[in-house]
Scaffold this motif. Structure first.
Motif, PDB file in Angstrom:
ATOM      1  N   TYR A 150       0.861  -1.623  -0.108  1.00 17.96           N
ATOM      2  CA  TYR A 150      -0.500  -0.040   0.097  1.00 17.96           C
ATOM      3  C   TYR A 150       0.933   0.912   0.105  1.00 17.96           C
ATOM      4  N   ALA A 151       1.756   0.875   0.991  1.00 18.66           N
ATOM      5  CA  ALA A 151       2.610   2.315   0.212  1.00 18.66           C
ATOM      6  C   ALA A 151       2.776   3.305  -0.941  1.00 18.66           C
ATOM      7  N   VAL A 152       3.267   1.873  -1.698  1.00 17.18           N
ATOM      8  CA  VAL A 152       3.909   3.035  -3.121  1.00 17.18           C
ATOM      9  C   VAL A 152       2.471   3.689  -3.355  1.00 17.18           C
ATOM     10  N   PHE A 153       1.156   3.852  -2.840  1.00 12.13           N
ATOM     11  CA  PHE A 153       0.350   4.581  -3.536  1.00 12.13           C
ATOM     12  C   PHE A 153      -0.078   5.980  -2.289  1.00 12.13           C
ATOM     13  N   LEU A 154       1.224   5.639  -1.315  1.00 13.13           N
ATOM     14  CA  LEU A 154       0.639   7.486  -0.883  1.00 13.13           C
ATOM     15  C   LEU A 154       1.338   8.526  -1.315  1.00 13.13           C
ATOM     16  N   PRO A 155       0.973   9.763  -1.209  1.00 12.64           N
ATOM     17  CA  PRO A 155       1.515  10.961  -2.073  1.00 12.64           C
ATOM     18  C   PRO A 155       3.259  10.680  -1.452  1.00 12.64           C
ATOM     19  N   TRP A 158       5.233   5.888  -5.302  1.00 12.51           N
ATOM     20  CA  TRP A 158       4.795   5.628  -6.024  1.00 12.51           C
ATOM     21  C   TRP A 158       6.514   4.996  -6.537  1.00 12.51           C
ATOM     22  N   ASP A 159       6.387   3.910  -7.060  1.00 12.21           N
ATOM     23  CA  ASP A 159       7.358   3.257  -7.288  1.00 12.21           C
ATOM     24  C   ASP A 159       6.973   1.958  -7.991  1.00 12.21           C
ATOM     25  N   ILE A 160       7.551   2.456  -9.940  1.00  6.61           N
ATOM     26  CA  ILE A 160       7.115   1.721 -10.715  1.00  6.61           C
ATOM     27  C   ILE A 160       6.920  -0.546 -10.172  1.00  6.61           C
TER      28      ILE A 160
END
Length: 228
Positions: A150-155, A158-160
């Protein structure tokens, strides 16, 4: 403990952590190698992986699993540690999906038993509060597989690569499952159609004829009692 200048205890804790890590690693090597061996026996993995040594150990399966374990040395480098974290995310998602699948399999197994009038009392082991705990495990593992990265969806987070390694298995597992069913032309069975007695006779015969290995010495006896 170090800041409080407690002697000896930090070394004991380190020894316990190393023992726990070795025990977990030993268990996972065994489970992974035997799973790969089982796939080879069923024709779902290269046939060479079904080869065993004279002690009955699937040597090639164990070798492959140990080679994969070398990825842990990526942690030695700060840059490579990022790659290791990607693999950890990938394996974690796979394990959550694996446990969800096991819980769902049990739910369908119990449904088949109920449909065919078989009592769980006939089983050698029965868990408490079933199938409610199985539904709890299935739901919890399924949710965690989705929210694990879920952390990649925080402002600004984002990291592909992190997103892909955290959620790839959510798409890959259904593709593999349905791809196999389409390729092999298998079908979903109704509860009353499930064969609950397949291989039961072989298992019961093995259980009747099983002779436990006697401990070679007192140390072996206590070791088996603690870890067996």
């Amino acid at each position: 403990m170090d800041r409080l200048k407690i002697r000896v205890l930090p070394d004991i804790v380190n020894a316990m952590v190393l023992t726990a890590a070795f025990s977990a690693g030993n268990s996972y090597v065994y489970c992974a190698s035997r799973s790969l061996f089982g796939l080879a026996l069923e024709g779902k993995a290269p046939r060479i992986l079904a080869k065993c040594n004279r002690h009955g150990v699937p040597i090639y399966c164990v070798g492959i699993v140990l080679l994969l374990a070398l990825l842990s040395f990526l942690q030695v480098s700060n840059n490579a540690a990022i790659v290791l974290q990607w693999f950890v995310n990938l394996v974690t998602a796979s394990q959550l999906i694996n446990f969800a699948a096991m819980a769902f399999t049990f739910i369908r197994f119990k449904k088949a038993m109920d449909a065919q009038g078989l009592s769980r009392a006939a089983l050698p082991y029965t868990g408490w509060f079933q199938p409610y705990l199985a539904w709890y495990g299935f739901t919890g593992c399924s949710i965690m597989a989705f929210v694990g990265g879920y952390a990649v969806f925080l402002p600004g987070k984002w990291d592909i690569p992190t997103f892909l390694f955290s959620h790839t298995m959510i798409g890959v597992c259904p593709l593999m499952f349905f791809g196999w069913k389409i390729h092999k032309l298998t079908k979903f069975l109704k509860p009353e159609e499930v064969d609950l007695f397949k291989n039961v006779a072989e298992i019961e015969e093995y259980t009747r004829n099983f002779v436990p290995m006697r401990p070679r010495n007192a140390l072996d006896k206590w070791f088996n009692r603690i870890f067996g």
